[in-house]
Design a protein around this motif. Structure first.
Motif, mmCIF file in Angstrom:
data_model
loop_
_atom_site.group_PDB
_atom_site.id
_atom_site.type_symbol
_atom_site.label_atom_id
_atom_site.label_comp_id
_atom_site.label_asym_id
_atom_site.label_seq_id
_atom_site.Cartn_x
_atom_site.Cartn_y
_atom_site.Cartn_z
ATOM 1 N N PHE A 123 -40.579 20.217 -73.809
ATOM 2 C CA PHE A 123 -40.666 21.570 -73.271
ATOM 3 C C PHE A 123 -41.067 21.435 -71.811
ATOM 4 N N LEU A 124 -40.226 21.920 -70.903
ATOM 5 C CA LEU A 124 -40.575 21.880 -69.488
ATOM 6 C C LEU A 124 -39.813 22.957 -68.740
ATOM 7 N N SER A 125 -40.367 23.342 -67.610
ATOM 8 C CA SER A 125 -39.700 24.356 -66.791
ATOM 9 C C SER A 125 -38.558 23.694 -66.024
ATOM 10 N N LEU A 126 -37.622 24.508 -65.555
ATOM 11 C CA LEU A 126 -36.543 23.976 -64.732
ATOM 12 C C LEU A 126 -37.117 23.337 -63.471
ATOM 13 N N PHE A 127 -38.181 23.908 -62.930
ATOM 14 C CA PHE A 127 -38.839 23.334 -61.755
ATOM 15 C C PHE A 127 -39.310 21.913 -62.059
ATOM 16 N N ASP A 128 -39.977 21.728 -63.199
ATOM 17 C CA ASP A 128 -40.471 20.402 -63.575
ATOM 18 C C ASP A 128 -39.327 19.435 -63.860
ATOM 19 N N LEU A 129 -38.263 19.920 -64.506
ATOM 20 C CA LEU A 129 -37.108 19.070 -64.764
ATOM 21 C C LEU A 129 -36.500 18.592 -63.445
ATOM 22 N N ASN A 130 -36.373 19.490 -62.479
ATOM 23 C CA ASN A 130 -35.838 19.110 -61.168
ATOM 24 C C ASN A 130 -36.750 18.111 -60.463
ATOM 25 N N ALA A 131 -38.063 18.277 -60.592
ATOM 26 C CA ALA A 131 -39.004 17.339 -59.969
ATOM 27 C C ALA A 131 -38.884 15.954 -60.606
ATOM 28 N N LYS A 132 -38.770 15.906 -61.919
ATOM 29 C CA LYS A 132 -38.599 14.621 -62.612
ATOM 30 C C LYS A 132 -37.269 13.980 -62.226
ATOM 31 N N MET A 133 -36.254 14.808 -62.071
ATOM 32 C CA MET A 133 -34.939 14.326 -61.673
ATOM 33 C C MET A 133 -35.009 13.667 -60.294
ATOM 34 N N ALA A 134 -35.749 14.285 -59.377
ATOM 35 C CA ALA A 134 -35.870 13.757 -58.019
ATOM 36 C C ALA A 134 -36.557 12.396 -58.008
ATOM 37 N N ARG A 135 -37.438 12.145 -58.975
ATOM 38 C CA ARG A 135 -38.169 10.876 -59.041
ATOM 39 C C ARG A 135 -37.491 9.836 -59.922
ATOM 40 N N ALA A 136 -36.421 10.217 -60.586
ATOM 41 C CA ALA A 136 -35.745 9.302 -61.515
ATOM 42 C C ALA A 136 -35.138 8.121 -60.756
ATOM 43 N N LYS A 137 -35.304 6.933 -61.314
ATOM 44 C CA LYS A 137 -34.734 5.731 -60.697
ATOM 45 C C LYS A 137 -33.249 5.611 -61.002
ATOM 46 N N SER A 138 -32.847 6.097 -62.166
ATOM 47 C CA SER A 138 -31.445 6.046 -62.562
ATOM 48 C C SER A 138 -31.051 7.403 -63.131
ATOM 49 N N MET A 139 -30.083 8.042 -62.519
ATOM 50 C CA MET A 139 -29.644 9.346 -62.991
ATOM 51 C C MET A 139 -29.010 9.221 -64.377
ATOM 52 N N TYR A 140 -28.310 8.105 -64.620
ATOM 53 C CA TYR A 140 -27.708 7.902 -65.937
ATOM 54 C C TYR A 140 -28.789 7.850 -67.016
ATOM 55 N N SER A 141 -29.847 7.099 -66.779
ATOM 56 C CA SER A 141 -30.942 6.995 -67.760
ATOM 57 C C SER A 141 -31.635 8.343 -67.936
ATOM 58 N N PHE A 142 -31.786 9.077 -66.856
ATOM 59 C CA PHE A 142 -32.415 10.398 -66.901
ATOM 60 C C PHE A 142 -31.605 11.331 -67.791
ATOM 61 N N VAL A 143 -30.315 11.427 -67.528
ATOM 62 C CA VAL A 143 -29.433 12.293 -68.318
ATOM 63 C C VAL A 143 -29.415 11.831 -69.769
ATOM 64 N N ASP A 144 -29.343 10.546 -69.993
ATOM 65 C CA ASP A 144 -29.309 10.000 -71.342
ATOM 66 C C ASP A 144 -30.574 10.371 -72.120
ATOM 67 N N TYR A 145 -31.737 10.236 -71.486
ATOM 68 C CA TYR A 145 -33.004 10.551 -72.153
ATOM 69 C C TYR A 145 -33.064 12.019 -72.584
ATOM 70 N N TYR A 146 -32.764 12.932 -71.675
ATOM 71 C CA TYR A 146 -32.836 14.361 -71.999
ATOM 72 C C TYR A 146 -31.689 14.803 -72.910
ATOM 73 N N SER A 147 -30.599 14.064 -72.908
ATOM 74 C CA SER A 147 -29.473 14.386 -73.795
ATOM 75 C C SER A 147 -29.759 14.008 -75.235
ATOM 76 N N ARG A 148 -30.562 12.985 -75.439
ATOM 77 C CA ARG A 148 -30.805 12.466 -76.787
ATOM 78 C C ARG A 148 -32.002 13.108 -77.488
ATOM 79 N N THR A 149 -32.829 13.825 -76.767
ATOM 80 C CA THR A 149 -33.990 14.458 -77.375
ATOM 81 C C THR A 149 -33.518 15.511 -78.383
ATOM 82 N N PRO A 150 -34.018 15.455 -79.626
ATOM 83 C CA PRO A 150 -33.538 16.408 -80.641
ATOM 84 C C PRO A 150 -33.733 17.884 -80.268
ATOM 85 N N VAL A 151 -34.874 18.220 -79.649
ATOM 86 C CA VAL A 151 -35.125 19.610 -79.245
ATOM 87 C C VAL A 151 -35.563 19.600 -77.778
ATOM 88 N N LEU A 152 -34.822 20.297 -76.951
ATOM 89 C CA LEU A 152 -35.145 20.404 -75.527
ATOM 90 C C LEU A 152 -35.266 21.874 -75.171
#
Length: 150
Positions: free
Chosen positions: A45-74
């Motif tokens: 559970f996170l706000s769009l603001f927090d998701l964007n902040a985490k995205m900005a700090r992500a080392k790999s966009m592929y890993s970032f997308v993969d992690y949030y894509s695989r979570t059963p409930v987002l």
């Protein structure tokens, strides 16, 4: 409550909670996430603001997308209060698109779908809404803010 009586934790389901500030969208979304956790489903559970902040700090966009894509409930809270840049919007589309047939996505927003072009460009907004519509329920909340009641 009707949504909780569906198979939303076993089959992909999308829930978009729409309404003005203070009418209980986040409260309902939090309750659903709590229910999922109590049923031992990994939930984010996170706000769009927090998701964007985490995205900005992500080392790999592929890993970032993969992690949030695989979570059963987002649950993405407060869509419409911050404006993602083009890269962030494209990344959010990838997450929603990959999740559309595999997980449950809950979004709270103060914008009706026709206004999502204020947050994303019209093509991205249309594509995100198309994916969310699949197995999706749109609920509109109405009324005065609970925060202003005495």
């Amino acid at each position: 409550m009707e949504f909780m009586n569906t198979h939303w934790l076993r089959q992909p389901a999308n829930l978009i909670l729409i309404g003005p500030t203070g009418v209980g969208k986040t409260h309902v979304a939090t309750g659903l996430c709590h229910d999922a956790i109590m049923k031992e489903k990994h939930t984010l559970f996170l706000s769009l603001f927090d998701l964007n902040a985490k995205m900005a700090r992500a080392k790999s966009m592929y890993s970032f997308v993969d992690y949030y894509s695989r979570t059963p409930v987002l649950c993405i809270d407060e869509l419409g209060y911050t404006l993602p840049n083009k890269e962030q919007a494209d990344c959010l589309f990838q997450i929603v698109s990959k999740r559309s047939e595999t997980g449950t996505t809950i979004i709270t927003t103060n914008l009706i779908p026709s206004q999502w072009g204020k947050v994303f460009d019209s093509v991205t907004a249309s594509a995100i809404l198309d994916r969310l519509s699949m197995n999706g329920t749109f609920l509109t909340f109405d009324g005065r803010s609970y925060r202003n009641r005495q």
